[in-house]
Motif scaffolding. Structure first.
Motif, mmCIF file in Angstrom:
data_model
loop_
_atom_site.group_PDB
_atom_site.id
_atom_site.type_symbol
_atom_site.label_atom_id
_atom_site.label_comp_id
_atom_site.label_asym_id
_atom_site.label_seq_id
_atom_site.Cartn_x
_atom_site.Cartn_y
_atom_site.Cartn_z
ATOM 1 N N GLY A 91 41.243 44.180 39.687
ATOM 2 C CA GLY A 91 40.599 43.651 40.968
ATOM 3 C C GLY A 91 39.429 44.512 41.377
ATOM 4 O O GLY A 91 38.474 43.734 41.978
ATOM 5 N N THR A 92 39.357 45.597 41.102
ATOM 6 C CA THR A 92 38.484 46.298 41.409
ATOM 7 C C THR A 92 36.854 45.984 40.758
ATOM 8 O O THR A 92 36.083 45.867 41.338
ATOM 9 C CB THR A 92 38.452 48.048 41.263
ATOM 10 N N ALA A 93 37.257 45.927 39.452
ATOM 11 C CA ALA A 93 36.171 45.203 38.421
ATOM 12 C C ALA A 93 35.688 43.706 39.133
ATOM 13 O O ALA A 93 34.417 43.621 39.095
ATOM 14 C CB ALA A 93 36.622 44.983 37.056
ATOM 15 N N ALA A 94 36.680 42.904 39.640
ATOM 16 C CA ALA A 94 36.396 41.890 40.207
ATOM 17 C C ALA A 94 35.196 41.728 41.415
ATOM 18 O O ALA A 94 34.333 41.229 41.310
ATOM 19 C CB ALA A 94 37.277 40.836 40.744
ATOM 20 N N ILE A 95 35.529 42.529 42.168
ATOM 21 C CA ILE A 95 34.635 43.177 43.399
ATOM 22 C C ILE A 95 33.221 43.743 42.837
ATOM 23 O O ILE A 95 32.215 43.404 43.320
ATOM 24 C CB ILE A 95 35.152 44.269 44.242
ATOM 25 N N GLU A 96 33.198 44.479 41.763
ATOM 26 C CA GLU A 96 32.160 45.137 41.252
ATOM 27 C C GLU A 96 31.481 44.020 40.687
ATOM 28 O O GLU A 96 29.930 43.854 40.984
ATOM 29 C CB GLU A 96 32.403 46.122 40.077
ATOM 30 N N ALA A 192 42.147 40.527 47.325
ATOM 31 C CA ALA A 192 42.927 41.225 46.138
ATOM 32 C C ALA A 192 44.469 41.015 46.179
ATOM 33 O O ALA A 192 45.022 40.455 45.258
ATOM 34 C CB ALA A 192 42.976 42.929 46.123
ATOM 35 N N ALA A 193 45.129 40.905 47.328
ATOM 36 C CA ALA A 193 46.594 40.652 47.740
ATOM 37 C C ALA A 193 46.384 39.233 48.375
ATOM 38 O O ALA A 193 47.787 38.878 48.576
ATOM 39 C CB ALA A 193 47.256 41.631 48.482
ATOM 40 N N GLY A 194 45.362 38.659 48.652
ATOM 41 C CA GLY A 194 45.795 37.398 49.302
ATOM 42 C C GLY A 194 45.719 35.902 48.701
ATOM 43 O O GLY A 194 45.216 34.936 49.386
ATOM 44 N N ILE A 208 40.362 38.473 43.437
ATOM 45 C CA ILE A 208 41.672 38.746 43.163
ATOM 46 C C ILE A 208 42.174 39.820 42.238
ATOM 47 O O ILE A 208 41.473 39.836 41.241
ATOM 48 C CB ILE A 208 42.355 37.406 43.063
ATOM 49 N N SER A 209 43.257 40.524 42.985
ATOM 50 C CA SER A 209 44.001 41.460 41.808
ATOM 51 C C SER A 209 45.359 40.749 41.149
ATOM 52 O O SER A 209 46.024 40.204 41.998
ATOM 53 C CB SER A 209 44.271 42.531 42.539
ATOM 54 N N LEU A 210 45.345 40.917 39.863
ATOM 55 C CA LEU A 210 46.624 40.537 39.178
ATOM 56 C C LEU A 210 47.401 41.781 39.028
ATOM 57 O O LEU A 210 48.199 41.964 37.910
ATOM 58 C CB LEU A 210 46.247 39.754 38.063
ATOM 59 N N HIS A 211 47.259 43.268 39.803
ATOM 60 C CA HIS A 211 48.059 44.014 39.358
ATOM 61 C C HIS A 211 49.466 43.799 39.522
ATOM 62 O O HIS A 211 49.739 42.975 40.451
ATOM 63 C CB HIS A 211 47.642 45.115 40.572
ATOM 64 N N ALA A 212 50.394 44.638 39.137
ATOM 65 C CA ALA A 212 51.898 44.510 39.104
ATOM 66 C C ALA A 212 52.507 44.257 40.497
ATOM 67 O O ALA A 212 53.419 43.637 40.759
ATOM 68 C CB ALA A 212 52.592 45.537 38.438
HETATM 69 C C1 LIG Z 1 45.018 46.048 45.268
HETATM 70 C C2 LIG Z 1 43.718 45.864 45.953
HETATM 71 C C3 LIG Z 1 42.336 45.993 45.417
HETATM 72 C C4 LIG Z 1 42.399 46.662 43.927
HETATM 73 O O1 LIG Z 1 42.906 45.667 42.796
HETATM 74 P P1 LIG Z 1 43.352 46.477 41.513
HETATM 75 O O2 LIG Z 1 43.567 45.284 40.573
HETATM 76 O O3 LIG Z 1 44.284 47.555 41.573
HETATM 77 O O4 LIG Z 1 42.071 47.041 40.921
HETATM 78 C C5 LIG Z 1 41.146 45.919 45.904
HETATM 79 N N1 LIG Z 1 41.167 45.802 47.311
HETATM 80 C C6 LIG Z 1 42.443 45.583 47.934
HETATM 81 C C7 LIG Z 1 42.466 45.150 49.432
HETATM 82 C C8 LIG Z 1 43.710 45.631 47.298
HETATM 83 O O5 LIG Z 1 44.873 45.296 48.019
#
Ligand SMILES: *Cc1c(COP(=O)(O)O)cnc(C)c1O
Length: 395
Positions: A91-96, A192-194, A208-212
């Motif tokens: 998700g961080t890379a997506a923002i970058e 990311a969480a939305g 969007i983040s796909l973190h666990a």
């Molecule tokens: C989880 C999250 C991120 C980062 O996503 P990653 O996949 O962990 O890099 C960024 N912004 C917000 C608001 C988040 O909740």
């Protein structure tokens, strides 16, 4: 005050006395339990990898996952066919990557709310800009166009502005479309969480983040979504060494931010199991809302219109400490997921900021309570009872 302590010790009596001793099953719930699809759901997708020997580089599973993701989000908006998605490593890379594709050169600053997960601030710095922290609305917990305009008149125009979904809650995408049209300032959405609160998609990229620990998880992964197919193609290009499609020619600066086929397999399985997972989260959220109705503030629409992997409540400002102590006394975990705001972390202590009138209060009052699919109704009732007693007795 004596009534307050009396009321709390009644809960204690239940825990340590008769009822709880008979019912040894009581144990405090963990804060968050990530649940990804089981091997049985994942394995048919993994088997496809064995047959075609493609492991990354936007292979068939990745393409299928991008299509399914676009359909999943498109299913809840008015022009579903127009949504395009690409996956990235997190998700961080997506923002970058969205910032690299969109930020202007007219300023060294990018505006973002001080009240966000620290990843947003790192993403801004990692693409060579300076973070400029701005305020949030005390009830919506997000930046509004009015707050952004006030920050611009105080600090000048930024190269871009990152709008953040608060803990998965809604942001007004239409309002930001108008804001961008009027000001020319490129907007990037950190949602990311939305993923469950998206009600419209514009050309402005949604990260969007796909973190666990997010609602649709693959372990580590991310995605960018937009109605602008050219923008998504460009982000995909930056994510893969800037290569021109189907060539070895690096046209623009980039790097390797790709998602593997293994992660895409889990993503397809995650989308398949999402309805079940979400309906359980909605069910738990509604129990909390019913238990804590008028006791604490909830984010607008939480449990009715959207849900996420965390549940955050807004406490009475004079009763925060006592609620936290009561939770701790009963071994109930709690968190400030976004601590006291990005500006309070040592790594960003020197960063520029506009007036942050609401942020400090919002960060103090907002705490997360244990919330996950495995929580029992009894656990929710017990946590709620402790919060209710701590919040309702007069100070
Ligand atoms: C989880 C999250 C991120 C980062 O996503 P990653 O996949 O962990 O890099 C960024 N912004 C917000 C608001 C988040 O909740």
């Amino acid at each position: 005050m004596s009534t307050f302590i009396g009321a709390l010790s009644k809960i204690e009596a239940v825990e340590h006395g008769g009822v709880a001793e008979d019912n040894a099953a009581y144990s405090p719930p963990p804060m968050l339990v990530p649940v990804l699809p089981s091997l049985a759901v994942i394995s048919p997708y993994l088997e496809q990898i064995d047959h075609c020997n493609i492991y990354s580089n936007n292979g068939p599973l990745n393409r299928a996952f991008c299509n399914e993701l676009a359909k999943y989000i498109g299913g809840r908006i008015s022009e579903p066919g127009s949504v395009v998605a690409t996956t990235v490593s997190n998700g961080t890379a997506a923002i970058e990557l969205a910032l690299r594709a969109r930020a202007r050169q007219n300023s060294q600053f990018i505006m973002l709310p001080a009240y966000t997960f620290i990843a947003t601030a790192h993403a801004v710095s990692n693409v060579g800009y300076k973070p400029l922290f701005i305020d949030v609305d005390p009830e919506l917990l997000t930046v509004t166009p009015d707050i952004a305009r006030a920050a611009i008149s105080e600090k000048g125009e930024p190269a871009a502005l990152v709008v953040v979904s608060p803990f998965g809650g809604p942001v007004d995408i239409r309002a930001w479309e108008i804001f961008e049209a009027e000001t020319g300032i490129p907007i990037i959405f950190d949602l990311a969480a939305g993923i469950t609160s998206i009600r419209s998609v514009s050309k402005q990229p949604i990260c969007i983040s796909l973190h666990a620990t997010k609602t649709i998880g693959v372990g580590e992964g991310g995605a960018v979504i937009s109605t602008d197919a050219d923008l998504i193609a460009r982000i995909q290009q930056i994510a893969s060494f800037g290569f021109k499609a189907d060539t070895r020619v690096s046209e623009i600066r980039g790097g390797n931010y790709r998602l593997s086929e293994y992660a895409a397999a889990i993503g397809l399985a995650s989308l398949k199991t999402a309805p079940q997972k979400l309906s359980t989260l909605f069910e738990k959220a509604r129990i909390y809302r019913r238990e804590l109705h008028k006791v604490v503030g909830f984010q607008p629409g939480f449990g009715d219109e959207w849900v996420a992997m965390t549940m955050n409540v807004i406490l009475h400002p004079d009763r925060v400490e006592r609620t936290i102590s009561a939770l701790e006394q009963h071994r109930i975990p709690w968190r400030r997921w976004w601590s006291s705001g990005c500006h309070t972390h040592p790594a960003f202590a020197q960063a520029e900021r506009a007036t942050l009138t609401a942020t400090d209060v919002v960060a103090y009052r907002t705490i997360a309570l244990p919330f996950h699919v495995k929580m029992s109704d009894e656990q929710i009732a017990r946590v709620s009872e402790i919060v209710r007693v701590s919040q309702e007795y007069p100070s």
